[in-house]
Design a protein around this motif. Structure first.
Motif, PDB file in Angstrom:
ATOM      1  N   SER A   1       0.815  -1.216   0.000  1.00  0.00           N
ATOM      2  CA  SER A   1       0.000   0.000   0.000  1.00  0.00           C
ATOM      3  C   SER A   1       0.846   1.262   0.000  1.00  0.00           C
ATOM      4  N   LEU A   2       2.161   1.134   0.309  1.00  0.00           N
ATOM      5  CA  LEU A   2       3.018   2.312   0.349  1.00  0.00           C
ATOM      6  C   LEU A   2       3.958   2.387  -0.853  1.00  0.00           C
ATOM      7  N   GLN A   3       3.707   1.606  -1.875  1.00  0.00           N
ATOM      8  CA  GLN A   3       4.484   1.743  -3.096  1.00  0.00           C
ATOM      9  C   GLN A   3       4.018   2.986  -3.855  1.00  0.00           C
ATOM     10  N   TRP A   4       4.892   3.514  -4.679  1.00  0.00           N
ATOM     11  CA  TRP A   4       4.580   4.737  -5.406  1.00  0.00           C
ATOM     12  C   TRP A   4       3.332   4.532  -6.268  1.00  0.00           C
ATOM     13  N   PRO A   5       2.283   5.368  -6.100  1.00  0.00           N
ATOM     14  CA  PRO A   5       0.996   5.145  -6.777  1.00  0.00           C
ATOM     15  C   PRO A   5       0.983   5.691  -8.206  1.00  0.00           C
TER      16      PRO A   5
END
Length: 368
Positions: free
Chosen positions: A257-261
């Motif tokens: 969920s904290l990977q670059w969106p």
């Protein structure tokens, strides 16, 4: 900790109760619990299993509404005085908090709950004050009595200990003064607030460092051993209270969920070729910040209180450099965007929250 009424005003009574029992806030687990309750009180998906996506590995949160790093002063001196086990919460702060500054998890309604109601006076004026820090000697000051009991100071050492006590209160005042007076509704504003908070913490460390160095330099080996024994007792208390495994501080692995969106930014902002150049620079700056913070984690490498406080200052310096790096790239990118594109970028955080919540619900109840 909840929201009440149509305005969803943050109820600070639970925090007030905590401060009436000041000894409890010297326990990292209690501060983590209070912080988590306050962070999720303003989050529209606060009942979701597992809490919010910006949660730290120990269950705490780096952002509580508009405030970055609640109870900062406690985290600093816990690590400096008692070592890496008791002071572990300090080291959970890092790149994930910059990420949460970029893609804030709160919508406007949630953030507004942290503001004082109009016309409020006295204790009601600032609902974040308890989390920002307290500068009274009874709450914020270093545990001088405990140190004195351990080292049994001579007259000269007592004077140095008094100087340390005064420096600790001044340090707490500097950190408390960096409490946000307004709610930042943009990523740039959040990073600016984050930068101000870290700068105040660095100033606080610089205030305490000379006094701690002087006192420790006056101690003989037996006194240092007794002070270390107090630290070991604090560690044993922490271990007795732990009933579940938690992620190690400074873990470089991040949840998905904290990977670059990238896909979400593309779908919402629809950047032009020129804007995509700025977006690429922002992504690279963010990745560089993550690398800087990962390589600066040295939680287990220092053995004395003055050395640990120095390590705190160095870590905060890297965090400050990282925030400035990302903030500069973000401002350059924002300058290329239209107002509509900026609004779409700001919506990514709450939208990601919504997606995460829906996925959680699907797992729990199955696809209908």
């Amino acid at each position: 900790m909840n929201f009440a009424g149509g305005g969803r005003a943050l109820n600070a009574r639970a925090l007030a109760r905590s401060y009436r029992h000041t000894a409890a806030l010297h326990r990292p687990a209690m501060r983590t619990s209070v912080t988590a309750g306050a962070a999720l009180a303003g989050w529209q998906y606060g009942r979701s299993r597992g809490g919010g996506w910006w949660r730290h590995g120990n269950g705490g949160y780096g952002w509580v509404g508009p405030l970055f790093w609640p109870f900062a002063y406690f985290d600093i001196y816990d690590y400096a005085l008692w070592g890496p086990r008791v002071g572990a919460p300090f080291w959970y702060y890092g790149y994930d908090d910059i990420y949460a500054g970029l893609f804030g998890p709160y919508d406007y309604q949630g953030l507004a709950g942290y503001l004082p109601p109009r016309g409020a006076s006295g204790a009601g004026q600032d609902r974040l004050a308890l989390l920002c820090g307290e500068d009274s000697r009874e709450i914020a000051g270093l545990p001088i009595d405990l140190i004195a009991q351990a080292i049994e100071p001579t007259e000269v050492q007592r004077a140095a200990l008094d100087d340390l006590a005064n420096a600790s209160v001044i340090s707490a005042q500097k950190i408390k003064a960096a409490c946000p007076a307004t709610v930042a509704l943009t990523a740039s504003g959040r990073l600016a607030s984050m930068q101000q908070r870290i700068e105040a913490m660095i100033a606080g460390v610089a205030t305490v460092q000379p006094a701690l160095d002087k006192l420790y330099g006056l101690l003989n080996d037996e006194q240092k051993a007794r002070l270390n024994a107090v630290a070991e007792e604090q560690e044993r208390k922490i271990e007795r209270r732990r009933n579940r495994s938690i992620a190690r501080p400074c873990d470089v692995t991040q949840s998905s969920s904290l990977q670059w969106p990238a896909e979400e930014i593309e779908a919402r902002v629809h950047p032009t070729d020129a804007q995509r150049t700025g977006l690429t620079a922002l992504q690279k700056a963010s990745a560089k910040a993550a690398d800087l913070l990962a390589t600066s984690c040295r939680i287990d490498e220092v053995a004395t209180p003055p050395a640990r406080l120095t390590a705190v200052g160095k870590r905060l310096g890297v965090m400050l450099d990282s925030v400035k790096l990302v903030r500069t790239a973000l401002d350059d990118f924002y300058a290329m965007l239209s107002d509509e594109q900026k609004a779409q970028f700001e919506a990514i955080g709450p939208r990601r929250t919504s997606v995460t919540d829906r996925a959680d619900m699907m797992q729990r109840y199955g696809r209908r």
